[in-house]
Motif scaffolding. Structure first.
Motif, PDB file in Angstrom:
ATOM      1  N   VAL A  45       1.776  10.349  -9.630  1.00 35.89           N
ATOM      2  CA  VAL A  45       0.837  10.476 -10.612  1.00 35.89           C
ATOM      3  C   VAL A  45       0.125  11.688 -10.854  1.00 35.89           C
ATOM      4  O   VAL A  45      -0.076  12.512 -11.848  1.00 35.89           O
ATOM      5  CB  VAL A  45      -0.001   9.329 -10.966  1.00 35.89           C
ATOM      6  N   SER A  46      -0.488  12.017  -9.488  1.00 32.42           N
ATOM      7  CA  SER A  46      -1.279  13.394  -9.390  1.00 32.42           C
ATOM      8  C   SER A  46      -0.576  14.426  -9.480  1.00 32.42           C
ATOM      9  O   SER A  46      -1.043  15.403 -10.165  1.00 32.42           O
ATOM     10  CB  SER A  46      -2.098  13.171  -7.996  1.00 32.42           C
ATOM     11  N   ALA A  74       2.920   5.994  -5.509  1.00 35.90           N
ATOM     12  CA  ALA A  74       2.622   6.131  -7.001  1.00 35.90           C
ATOM     13  C   ALA A  74       1.416   7.046  -7.373  1.00 35.90           C
ATOM     14  O   ALA A  74       1.496   7.739  -8.323  1.00 35.90           O
ATOM     15  CB  ALA A  74       2.603   4.636  -7.455  1.00 35.90           C
ATOM     16  N   SER A  75       0.593   6.972  -6.825  1.00 30.64           N
ATOM     17  CA  SER A  75      -0.635   7.742  -6.920  1.00 30.64           C
ATOM     18  C   SER A  75      -0.555   9.200  -6.689  1.00 30.64           C
ATOM     19  O   SER A  75      -0.972  10.040  -7.474  1.00 30.64           O
ATOM     20  CB  SER A  75      -1.712   7.273  -5.923  1.00 30.64           C
ATOM     21  N   GLN A  76       0.438   9.570  -5.566  1.00 31.24           N
ATOM     22  CA  GLN A  76       0.787  10.857  -5.231  1.00 31.24           C
ATOM     23  C   GLN A  76       1.591  11.205  -6.392  1.00 31.24           C
ATOM     24  O   GLN A  76       1.195  12.753  -6.861  1.00 31.24           O
ATOM     25  CB  GLN A  76       1.500  10.825  -3.902  1.00 31.24           C
ATOM     26  N   LYS A 120       1.712   1.956  -3.612  1.00 31.01           N
ATOM     27  CA  LYS A 120       0.684   2.460  -4.190  1.00 31.01           C
ATOM     28  C   LYS A 120       0.347   3.964  -3.968  1.00 31.01           C
ATOM     29  O   LYS A 120      -0.030   4.590  -4.713  1.00 31.01           O
ATOM     30  CB  LYS A 120      -0.269   1.572  -4.155  1.00 31.01           C
ATOM     31  N   ASP A 121       0.634   4.164  -2.732  1.00 32.74           N
ATOM     32  CA  ASP A 121       0.151   5.580  -2.235  1.00 32.74           C
ATOM     33  C   ASP A 121       0.987   6.540  -2.776  1.00 32.74           C
ATOM     34  O   ASP A 121       0.657   7.618  -3.294  1.00 32.74           O
ATOM     35  CB  ASP A 121       0.157   5.493  -0.786  1.00 32.74           C
ATOM     36  N   LYS A 133       0.965  -1.211  -0.110  1.00 33.64           N
ATOM     37  CA  LYS A 133      -0.036  -0.153  -0.324  1.00 33.64           C
ATOM     38  C   LYS A 133       0.829   1.192   0.087  1.00 33.64           C
ATOM     39  O   LYS A 133       0.394   2.407  -0.674  1.00 33.64           O
ATOM     40  CB  LYS A 133      -0.778  -0.039   1.204  1.00 33.64           C
TER      41      LYS A 133
END
Length: 155
Positions: A86-87, A82-84, A79-80, A76
């Protein structure tokens, strides 16, 4: 490349260009425990003994060496982050430096949280400090590897 290890502020681990045809450069690199190295020779992909993670910039691809796959199972945390990223990358008002600073801050927070688990006066962690937290196996492995890489735990 130094931006990949910005949180360390240790430029001794950064090797901007390694010539794979020069045996002494490859030997010196292999003698290091941690490094970020630049290589332009495409044959690097066949030399997994030189890397755990290979970022192929022209192709925008990331390879994990077969010997390191177990250590790079996504959790997690990954993934967190990576999401940050990408955003941030999708935000037109966000510069590359903003992204680096945000990533450095996130990693700094993660390392600070690890340090808070230290079991002795010297700030060193033991594997039990992490394994006793009832985390998923991938998260536990990631945190132990991070602690070792950051010099917070001896294995």
């Amino acid at each position: 490349m130094p931006l990949l290890s910005w949180h360390r502020q240790n430029w001794d681990i950064v090797h901007p260009f390694i010539d794979l045809s020069k045996t002494n450069e490859v030997f010196n690199l292999k003698s290091l425990q941690h490094y970020v190295a630049g290589v332009t020779d495409p044959s690097i992909e066949d030399k997994e003994y030189l890397f755990d993670v290979l970022v192929n910039m022209p192709r925008r691809e990331i390879y994990v060496a077969s010997h390191a796959k177990e250590n790079f199972v996504l959790s997690k945390i990954h993934k967190d982050i990576a999401s940050q990223l990408v955003s941030l990358a999708q935000n037109d008002e966000c510069s590359n430096q903003d992204i680096v600073q945000e990533l450095s801050s996130t990693i700094g927070d993660l390392i600070s949280n690890l340090k808070s688990l230290a079991s002795d006066q010297n700030g060193m962690l033991s594997p039990d400090c992490i394994t006793s937290r009832n985390l998923t196996a991938s998260k536990e492995k990631f945190l132990i590897n991070l602690a070792v890489a950051e010099g917070l735990m001896k294995m």
